[in-house]
Design a protein around this motif. Structure first.
Motif, PDB file in Angstrom:
ATOM      1  N   ALA A  71      -3.869   2.239   5.911  1.00  0.00           N
ATOM      2  CA  ALA A  71      -5.150   1.621   5.563  1.00  0.00           C
ATOM      3  C   ALA A  71      -5.050   0.991   4.186  1.00  0.00           C
ATOM      4  O   ALA A  71      -4.193   1.351   3.369  1.00  0.00           O
ATOM      5  N   VAL A  72      -5.936   0.049   3.927  1.00  0.00           N
ATOM      6  CA  VAL A  72      -6.158  -0.447   2.576  1.00  0.00           C
ATOM      7  C   VAL A  72      -7.080   0.559   1.887  1.00  0.00           C
ATOM      8  O   VAL A  72      -8.030   1.062   2.490  1.00  0.00           O
ATOM      9  N   PHE A  73      -6.801   0.866   0.628  1.00  0.00           N
ATOM     10  CA  PHE A  73      -7.585   1.824  -0.144  1.00  0.00           C
ATOM     11  C   PHE A  73      -8.379   1.102  -1.227  1.00  0.00           C
ATOM     12  O   PHE A  73      -7.870   0.176  -1.864  1.00  0.00           O
ATOM     13  N   GLY A  74      -9.600   1.587  -1.476  1.00  0.00           N
ATOM     14  CA  GLY A  74     -10.379   1.084  -2.593  1.00  0.00           C
ATOM     15  C   GLY A  74     -11.200   2.200  -3.206  1.00  0.00           C
ATOM     16  O   GLY A  74     -11.901   2.921  -2.484  1.00  0.00           O
ATOM     17  N   GLY A  75     -11.124   2.367  -4.531  1.00  0.00           N
ATOM     18  CA  GLY A  75     -11.882   3.457  -5.124  1.00  0.00           C
ATOM     19  C   GLY A  75     -12.018   3.346  -6.628  1.00  0.00           C
ATOM     20  O   GLY A  75     -11.389   2.520  -7.285  1.00  0.00           O
TER      21      GLY A  75
END
Length: 274
Positions: A71-75
């Motif tokens: 998955a692409v991660f964003g945080g």
């Protein structure tokens, strides 16, 4: 893709980000961090750890449970740290990383922990030290919403959030393990309490500050009083894959909620880097 929130925030930080991504064809997962919302420990005997290694392990377990191979991660904040750990240690699970504050993982090397920031910045992080005391633990338990208000206001001096914004986030603080998880996080990051032995291997591996080999877009808010904006150069060696760094005007620490377009644009940009 997987988006993770921070403290004292909630999945509501992505309230205006998710629709933008869905319109672009993304399938978005937005989990609670442990101790927030509907999360529950399965046993009364489980260590209520809030340490960053535990949060990283939770992301990996979440992906395994839902059979998400990559998955692409964003945080940002706690969530950014958790996702950065997975991107660094299990890069085969990450198609790209968007992280606020570049490499948002606390260095638990004792020699690093004792290094002071400026007095002004230490004052913004008053809760790091307040939570070391019984008074701080009691204060968080009695007034979680007002603690959040204080932190939001200090972290993001240009963010004119509404009472509704705060109320939506505060509903996620009623979890029975919220206080224990939060208190452990801050006591652990200052090495005042032991970690959960189950995550000792992750802690040991992260002490080397392993680089991020996957495509990355990093963001700094120009109005972030908690982690002042940089040009990205101080962390450049920690990114061995393609990396772009942006400074975001009028954004404080809760960047996805304060500047949702900039965050959503970064997600699209990291896909192009791959």
């Amino acid at each position: 893709m997987i988006l993770c929130h921070g403290w004292p925030y909630s999945p509501d930080s992505y309230r205006e980000v998710v629709p933008r991504l869905v319109r672009q064809g993304f399938h978005v997962y937005l989990p609670y961090l442990r101790g927030f919302g509907a999360t529950r420990f399965l046993s009364d005997d489980t260590f209520r750890s809030g340490e960053q290694a535990a949060l990283g392990a939770d992301v990996l377990a979440f992906m395994d449970a839902l059979k998400i191979r990559r998955a692409v991660f964003g945080g940002f904040d706690w969530g950014g740290g958790a996702l950065t750990i997975v991107a660094a240690l299990w890069p085969e699970r990450c198609d790209g990383l968007v992280a606020v504050n570049s490499y948002p993982v606390t260095n638990l090397d004792p020699s690093a922990v004792v290094q002071p920031n400026t007095p002004e910045l230490e004052s913004v992080h008053f809760y790091f030290y307040w939570f070391l005391t019984p008074n701080g633990e009691s204060g968080l338990g009695k007034n979680p919403k007002e603690v959040a208000r204080t932190v939001w206001t200090r972290n993001s001096p240009e963010w004119h959030y509404s009472e509704d914004d705060l109320d939506r986030a505060a509903q996620f603080f009623s979890n029975p393990d919220y206080v224990n998880v939060v208190i452990h996080n801050y006591r652990r990051r200052l090495l005042q309490v032991p970690g959960d032995p189950r995550y000792a291997d992750i802690v040991a591996r992260m002490l080397t500050m392993p680089p991020i080999p996957v495509p990355a877009v990093t963001l700094d808010g120009l109005a972030d009083a908690s982690f002042p904006a940089t040009d990205g150069m101080s962390t450049a060696a920690l990114f061995t894959g393609p990396r772009v760094h942006h400074q975001v005007p009028h954004a404080g620490h809760n960047l996805p909620q304060e500047q949702p377009k900039a965050f959503a644009d970064a997600i699209r940009e990291v896909r192009r880097l791959g």
